[in-house]
Design a protein around this motif. Structure first.
Motif, short mmCIF file in Angstrom:
data_model
loop_
_atom_site.label_atom_id
_atom_site.label_comp_id
_atom_site.label_asym_id
_atom_site.label_seq_id
_atom_site.Cartn_x
_atom_site.Cartn_y
_atom_site.Cartn_z
N LEU A 100 10.83 -9.81 14.49
CA LEU A 100 10.63 -9.83 13.05
C LEU A 100 9.65 -8.71 12.72
O LEU A 100 8.55 -8.66 13.27
N LEU A 101 10.06 -7.83 11.84
CA LEU A 101 9.22 -6.72 11.39
C LEU A 101 8.78 -7.02 9.96
O LEU A 101 9.62 -7.07 9.06
N ILE A 102 7.49 -7.25 9.78
CA ILE A 102 6.99 -7.63 8.46
C ILE A 102 6.20 -6.48 7.85
O ILE A 102 5.36 -5.86 8.51
N ARG A 103 6.48 -6.22 6.57
CA ARG A 103 5.71 -5.23 5.82
C ARG A 103 5.57 -5.71 4.38
O ARG A 103 6.38 -6.49 3.89
N GLY A 104 4.53 -5.21 3.74
CA GLY A 104 4.35 -5.48 2.31
C GLY A 104 5.15 -4.48 1.51
O GLY A 104 5.28 -3.31 1.92
N VAL A 130 7.34 -8.53 2.22
CA VAL A 130 6.57 -9.47 1.41
C VAL A 130 6.32 -8.79 0.06
O VAL A 130 5.57 -7.82 -0.04
N GLU A 131 6.99 -9.31 -0.95
CA GLU A 131 6.95 -8.71 -2.28
C GLU A 131 5.53 -8.70 -2.85
O GLU A 131 4.83 -9.71 -2.82
N GLY A 132 5.12 -7.53 -3.33
CA GLY A 132 3.83 -7.38 -3.98
C GLY A 132 2.65 -7.21 -3.03
O GLY A 132 1.53 -6.97 -3.46
N ALA A 133 2.90 -7.30 -1.72
CA ALA A 133 1.81 -7.21 -0.74
C ALA A 133 1.59 -5.78 -0.30
O ALA A 133 2.51 -4.97 -0.25
N GLY A 134 0.34 -5.51 0.08
CA GLY A 134 -0.02 -4.26 0.72
C GLY A 134 -0.12 -4.50 2.22
O GLY A 134 0.52 -5.41 2.76
N HIS A 135 -0.97 -3.72 2.88
CA HIS A 135 -1.10 -3.79 4.33
C HIS A 135 -1.69 -5.13 4.81
O HIS A 135 -1.45 -5.53 5.93
N MET A 136 -2.41 -5.80 3.97
CA MET A 136 -3.08 -7.03 4.39
C MET A 136 -2.31 -8.29 4.00
O MET A 136 -2.89 -9.33 3.71
#
Length: 160
Positions: A100-104, A130-136
């Protein structure tokens, strides 16, 4: 396996993602130079907002900021390693693990592009944005982040 915006910056260079690589290279060279000149606090003021945003960095308690400034020489070493890394992109193709590759959706160009590269290289991977998310994202969007990880584990966790 779950990878959350990994900082495998060398893949940008090796896979000819020139715009993202130029951004990483500029950030890394600037960081190495600042640390060599004893300007760790100054580069932390540049480096940390890149990842967490200006408001989050400025709003951080002073003791935490001081501790992070102390890590800037180690981050410079990370950049030196990035510039020296020569593991070929083809080596990643051999990793045959459900990933699973997760990014904001609002992350930096570098990590956004690294996820694209890994998606092309890792045969059993999928991207979760992840909608609306940045790196954190694990901190700022924990319910969405945790849900994605749980779904991945439930989908691939049983190998019976």
């Amino acid at each position: 396996m779950t990878l959350v915006e990994p900082t495998l910056m060398h893949l940008l260079r090796l896979c000819s993602r020139s715009k993202a690589w130029r951004e990483a290279e500029e950030l890394g060279n600037k960081h190495i130079e600042a640390v060599a000149e004893g300007r760790s606090a100054e580069i932390a003021d540049d480096f940390m907002p890149y990842w967490v945003g200006h408001a989050a960095w400025q709003g951080m308690p002073e003791d935490r900021r001081t501790a992070i400034v102390a890590t800037m020489p180690a981050v410079a070493q990370f950049w030196r390693a990035v510039f020296a890394e020569m593991t070929p992109a083809e080596a990643y193709v051999k990793i045959r693990v459900p990933t699973l590759l997760i990014r904001g959706s609002q992350t930096r160009t570098t990590t956004y592009t690294i996820i694209e590269v890994l998606s092309d290289l890792l045969p059993l991977s999928r991207i979760e944005e992840v909608e609306g998310a940045g790196h954190m994202a694990p901190l700022t969007h924990a319910p969405q982040f945790n849900g994605a990880v749980v779904t991945h584990i439930l989908q691939w966790g049983s190998t019976e």
